[in-house]
Motif scaffolding. Structure first.
Motif, PDB file in Angstrom:
ATOM      1  N   ALA A 179     -13.946 -97.354  29.573  1.00 58.70           N
ATOM      2  CA  ALA A 179     -12.667 -97.188  29.370  1.00 58.70           C
ATOM      3  C   ALA A 179     -12.336 -96.658  27.959  1.00 58.70           C
ATOM      4  O   ALA A 179     -11.368 -95.974  27.946  1.00 58.70           O
ATOM      5  CB  ALA A 179     -11.974 -98.452  29.496  1.00 58.70           C
ATOM      6  N   ALA A 180     -12.992 -97.250  26.995  1.00 59.75           N
ATOM      7  CA  ALA A 180     -12.824 -96.783  25.810  1.00 59.75           C
ATOM      8  C   ALA A 180     -13.184 -95.195  25.478  1.00 59.75           C
ATOM      9  O   ALA A 180     -12.346 -94.489  24.975  1.00 59.75           O
ATOM     10  CB  ALA A 180     -13.574 -97.320  24.509  1.00 59.75           C
TER      11      ALA A 180
ATOM     12  N   ALA B 188     -21.661-104.626  16.360  1.00 59.19           N
ATOM     13  CA  ALA B 188     -21.361-103.279  16.935  1.00 59.19           C
ATOM     14  C   ALA B 188     -19.956-103.175  17.677  1.00 59.19           C
ATOM     15  O   ALA B 188     -19.448-103.972  18.465  1.00 59.19           O
ATOM     16  CB  ALA B 188     -22.242-102.752  17.754  1.00 59.19           C
ATOM     17  N   ALA B 189     -19.087-101.993  17.668  1.00 58.98           N
ATOM     18  CA  ALA B 189     -17.711-101.988  18.058  1.00 58.98           C
ATOM     19  C   ALA B 189     -17.474-100.773  18.910  1.00 58.98           C
ATOM     20  O   ALA B 189     -17.215 -99.708  18.287  1.00 58.98           O
ATOM     21  CB  ALA B 189     -16.823-102.076  16.805  1.00 58.98           C
ATOM     22  N   PRO B 190     -17.755-101.015  20.125  1.00 62.67           N
ATOM     23  CA  PRO B 190     -17.671 -99.782  21.205  1.00 62.67           C
ATOM     24  C   PRO B 190     -16.214 -99.310  21.073  1.00 62.67           C
ATOM     25  O   PRO B 190     -15.705 -98.300  21.192  1.00 62.67           O
ATOM     26  CB  PRO B 190     -18.097-100.241  22.357  1.00 62.67           C
ATOM     27  CG  PRO B 190     -17.948-101.732  22.413  1.00 62.67           C
ATOM     28  CD  PRO B 190     -18.309-102.297  20.797  1.00 62.67           C
ATOM     29  N   ASP B 191     -15.204-100.068  20.968  1.00 64.91           N
ATOM     30  CA  ASP B 191     -13.618 -99.852  20.667  1.00 64.91           C
ATOM     31  C   ASP B 191     -13.422 -98.981  19.651  1.00 64.91           C
ATOM     32  O   ASP B 191     -12.453 -98.240  19.562  1.00 64.91           O
ATOM     33  CB  ASP B 191     -12.847-100.957  21.047  1.00 64.91           C
ATOM     34  CG  ASP B 191     -13.263-101.919  19.883  1.00 64.91           C
ATOM     35  OD1 ASP B 191     -14.301-101.969  19.404  1.00 64.91           O
ATOM     36  OD2 ASP B 191     -11.993-102.856  19.593  1.00 64.91           O
ATOM     37  N   ARG B 192     -14.420 -98.915  18.587  1.00 67.85           N
ATOM     38  CA  ARG B 192     -14.039 -98.432  17.347  1.00 67.85           C
ATOM     39  C   ARG B 192     -14.821 -97.124  17.164  1.00 67.85           C
ATOM     40  O   ARG B 192     -14.550 -96.109  16.679  1.00 67.85           O
ATOM     41  CB  ARG B 192     -14.200 -99.132  16.354  1.00 67.85           C
ATOM     42  CG  ARG B 192     -13.809 -98.465  14.971  1.00 67.85           C
ATOM     43  CD  ARG B 192     -13.808 -99.462  13.762  1.00 67.85           C
ATOM     44  NE  ARG B 192     -15.189 -99.972  13.395  1.00 67.85           N
ATOM     45  CZ  ARG B 192     -15.837-101.330  13.439  1.00 67.85           C
ATOM     46  NH1 ARG B 192     -14.710-102.240  13.620  1.00 67.85           N
ATOM     47  NH2 ARG B 192     -16.956-101.618  13.098  1.00 67.85           N
ATOM     48  N   ASP B 193     -16.009 -96.992  17.847  1.00 69.38           N
ATOM     49  CA  ASP B 193     -17.079 -96.129  17.600  1.00 69.38           C
ATOM     50  C   ASP B 193     -17.323 -95.517  18.873  1.00 69.38           C
ATOM     51  O   ASP B 193     -18.115 -96.198  19.793  1.00 69.38           O
ATOM     52  CB  ASP B 193     -18.237 -96.242  16.715  1.00 69.38           C
ATOM     53  CG  ASP B 193     -19.213 -95.673  16.492  1.00 69.38           C
ATOM     54  OD1 ASP B 193     -19.171 -94.457  17.248  1.00 69.38           O
ATOM     55  OD2 ASP B 193     -19.880 -95.594  15.501  1.00 69.38           O
TER      56      ASP B 193
ATOM     57  N   VAL C 173     -21.083 -95.796  19.853  1.00 74.70           N
ATOM     58  CA  VAL C 173     -21.632 -96.908  20.532  1.00 74.70           C
ATOM     59  C   VAL C 173     -21.171 -97.462  21.657  1.00 74.70           C
ATOM     60  O   VAL C 173     -21.593 -98.039  22.445  1.00 74.70           O
ATOM     61  CB  VAL C 173     -21.033 -98.078  19.043  1.00 74.70           C
ATOM     62  CG1 VAL C 173     -21.337 -99.448  19.702  1.00 74.70           C
ATOM     63  CG2 VAL C 173     -21.562 -97.903  17.901  1.00 74.70           C
ATOM     64  N   ALA C 174     -19.920 -96.823  21.999  1.00 75.53           N
ATOM     65  CA  ALA C 174     -19.399 -97.112  23.192  1.00 75.53           C
ATOM     66  C   ALA C 174     -20.211 -96.520  24.235  1.00 75.53           C
ATOM     67  O   ALA C 174     -20.539 -96.927  25.495  1.00 75.53           O
ATOM     68  CB  ALA C 174     -17.795 -96.467  23.438  1.00 75.53           C
ATOM     69  N   LEU C 175     -20.632 -95.319  23.939  1.00 76.62           N
ATOM     70  CA  LEU C 175     -21.608 -94.439  24.889  1.00 76.62           C
ATOM     71  C   LEU C 175     -22.996 -95.109  25.083  1.00 76.62           C
ATOM     72  O   LEU C 175     -23.394 -95.333  26.262  1.00 76.62           O
ATOM     73  CB  LEU C 175     -21.734 -92.942  24.377  1.00 76.62           C
ATOM     74  CG  LEU C 175     -22.514 -91.968  25.305  1.00 76.62           C
ATOM     75  CD1 LEU C 175     -22.181 -91.646  26.607  1.00 76.62           C
ATOM     76  CD2 LEU C 175     -23.004 -90.955  24.696  1.00 76.62           C
ATOM     77  N   ASN C 176     -23.548 -95.601  23.836  1.00 74.67           N
ATOM     78  CA  ASN C 176     -24.669 -96.596  24.110  1.00 74.67           C
ATOM     79  C   ASN C 176     -24.383 -97.910  25.051  1.00 74.67           C
ATOM     80  O   ASN C 176     -25.499 -98.245  25.706  1.00 74.67           O
ATOM     81  CB  ASN C 176     -25.195 -97.115  22.703  1.00 74.67           C
ATOM     82  CG  ASN C 176     -26.516 -97.782  22.609  1.00 74.67           C
ATOM     83  OD1 ASN C 176     -26.226 -99.037  22.944  1.00 74.67           O
ATOM     84  ND2 ASN C 176     -27.602 -97.406  22.146  1.00 74.67           N
TER      85      ASN C 176
ATOM     86  N   HIS D  94     -27.574 -90.492  10.573  1.00 71.62           N
ATOM     87  CA  HIS D  94     -27.791 -91.930  10.608  1.00 71.62           C
ATOM     88  C   HIS D  94     -26.404 -92.555   9.831  1.00 71.62           C
ATOM     89  O   HIS D  94     -26.277 -92.238   8.576  1.00 71.62           O
ATOM     90  CB  HIS D  94     -29.112 -91.967   9.517  1.00 71.62           C
ATOM     91  CG  HIS D  94     -29.626 -93.359   9.494  1.00 71.62           C
ATOM     92  ND1 HIS D  94     -30.110 -94.146  10.390  1.00 71.62           N
ATOM     93  CD2 HIS D  94     -29.213 -94.350   8.178  1.00 71.62           C
ATOM     94  CE1 HIS D  94     -30.490 -95.223   9.740  1.00 71.62           C
ATOM     95  NE2 HIS D  94     -30.073 -95.449   8.779  1.00 71.62           N
ATOM     96  N   GLU D  95     -26.007 -93.410  10.660  1.00 68.57           N
ATOM     97  CA  GLU D  95     -24.701 -94.040  10.176  1.00 68.57           C
ATOM     98  C   GLU D  95     -25.067 -95.578   9.987  1.00 68.57           C
ATOM     99  O   GLU D  95     -25.292 -96.197  10.774  1.00 68.57           O
ATOM    100  CB  GLU D  95     -23.725 -93.890  11.204  1.00 68.57           C
ATOM    101  CG  GLU D  95     -22.139 -94.436  10.855  1.00 68.57           C
ATOM    102  CD  GLU D  95     -20.975 -93.851  11.920  1.00 68.57           C
ATOM    103  OE1 GLU D  95     -20.157 -94.478  11.957  1.00 68.57           O
ATOM    104  OE2 GLU D  95     -21.265 -92.865  12.519  1.00 68.57           O
TER     105      GLU D  95
END
Length: 426
Positions: free
Chosen positions: A32-33, A125-130, A133-136, A257-258
């Motif tokens: 959804a994000a 980790a913040a999938p709603d922000r990155d 990370v959401a894809l992962n 690399h983040e």
């Protein structure tokens, strides 16, 4: 069923088939994000200098369930041969994102579970922000979850991720790793990302460093020549804890690399250092956000780039000092050596400070090899190629010396020597 919005015709469309119908609340929230924002474009400030065009236009499928064992072993042997002390270390090996037990040697001092068995995504980790990370979160299949109990010195662990791609980037893998160091624990984690061919590697690592614990985290990006590697690290550091991070970017078409590090209690320390040695048309991006959320904490960041050909390096480093974080001591420096008139560096150091009793500084320098120094060496009989190499070595040596683990430092030097970056000894 989740359906990817039709207006997401950019990089996100490459994953549309895999994202449809993912199961589980956390995965569905991540999809959804992604539907809301898509994958980042250069209109997004944090991705202003790094485009995802290298992902290509072919749909990125999941990797095959089997892999070429001999090819994977050849990559493993190549890494171990580069530094002989690595052969005696315990290791966790992943091939195309999945654990390879036949290539791994576990450590009794580290409790290891696997994401495929637990499906634990972690809390940092913040999938709603990155979006990466959401894809992962949506597509992760496996990963190592490592825990060191209180007071235990677990020594060193090699975490090797091998990508075995083809001529075209037709698959992607998204490992989900986690590291938990309880109070007073110690670990040196050597993460080597190596491979052959073309693929997309999108790892996320969630790190928790307990009170008085210390984690040395060294990441080497030695990906396939046509590979894209976009890694994200979240680290929370408790009181008197130390997170010592170093990243080396050498091989791969597009590397990022983040690091998001948070100093959450007094007298915590974070070091986020790195080196990029790039050539041809490579793009390398080192991005960090260091948040001082408690008083009396220290952060240090030194990143050096050596760029040749049409290579482009990116450094984005932000130090955020919250109002509570009095007595903060923060330092940040990015330096670049351009060996070609076509090479480029984009540097954006930032300080955002809300406390009034701090000591913070940042800076950036860009230059070429010093003609006078080059003339001095040549006038004493040193051939030009060797003289250039000596100056490159001198430029990188001080930063490489920040790697505390001798084996990890030696491995970084060996890989740079292959690239033409620095000698194999200090």
């Amino acid at each position: 069923m989740n359906t990817i919005s039709p207006d997401r015709s950019g990089p996100l469309a490459l994953f549309s088939q895999r994202l449809e119908g993912v199961a589980g609340a956390e995965r569905q929230q991540a999809v959804a994000a992604l539907q809301r924002v898509g994958l980042p474009s250069r209109r997004v400030e944090a991705w202003k200098y790094t485009a995802l065009r290298a992902l290509g236009q072919t749909s990125l499928a999941a990797p095959a369930a089997t892999y070429d064992v001999m090819a994977a072993r050849a990559v493993l042997d190549d890494v171990l041969a580069a530094q002989d002390t690595l052969a005696g270390l315990p290791r966790l090996v992943f091939v195309n994102g999945r654990h390879a037990p036949e290539l791994s040697v576990l450590s009794e001092a580290i409790k290891v579970t696997f994401f495929v068995d637990t499906l634990r995504f972690g809390t940092a980790a913040a999938p709603d922000r990155d979006p990466l990370v959401a894809l992962n979160t949506a597509l992760a299949e496996d990963g190592a979850q490592m825990q060191v109990e209180a007071g235990v010195d677990a020594g060193a662990l090699l975490l090797l991720s091998i990508g075995l791609g083809g001529q075209d980037s037709t698959f992607s893998f998204h490992p989900r790793h986690a590291v938990v160091l309880e109070a007073g624990a110690r670990l040196a984690l050597l993460c080597v990302q190596a491979g052959q061919g073309a693929y997309f590697h999108n790892p996320v690592t969630d790190i928790s460093v307990g009170n008085g614990a210390a984690l040395e985290h060294v990441t080497l990006q030695l990906e396939g020549d046509a590979a894209v590697s976009l890694g994200t690290v979240y680290a929370n550091v408790a009181g008197e804890g130390v997170y010592d991070s170093f990243a080396l970017g050498v091989d791969g078409l597009l590397l990022r690399h983040e690091v998001h590090a948070r100093l959450g209690a007094s007298r915590a320390a974070v070091h986020v250092n790195g080196v990029q040695r790039l050539g041809a048309t490579q793009v390398g991006d080192m991005t960090s956000v260091i948040t001082h959320a408690a008083p009396d904490c220290i952060s240090r960041q030194t990143v050096r780039n050596v760029l040749d050909g049409h290579a482009r390096g990116v450094f984005q480093g932000k130090v955020l000092v919250e109002q509570i974080a009095q007595k903060t001591d923060g330092y940040q420096m990015n330096q670049a050596l351009l060996l070609s008139p076509d090479a480029e560096i984009d540097a954006k150091p930032e300080l955002e400070i809300y406390a009034d009793d701090v000591r913070c500084s940042h800076g950036a320098t860009v230059g070429a090899l010093d003609d006078e120094q080059l003339f001095y060496l040549r006038s004493r009989g040193v051939p030009e190629a060797q003289a250039r190499q000596m100056l490159i070595e001198a430029f990188l040596d001080e930063t490489l010396a920040l790697i505390a683990h001798e084996g990890a430092q030696a491995l970084c030097r060996a890989m740079l020597a292959r690239k033409g970056g620095v000698g194999a000894s200090a």
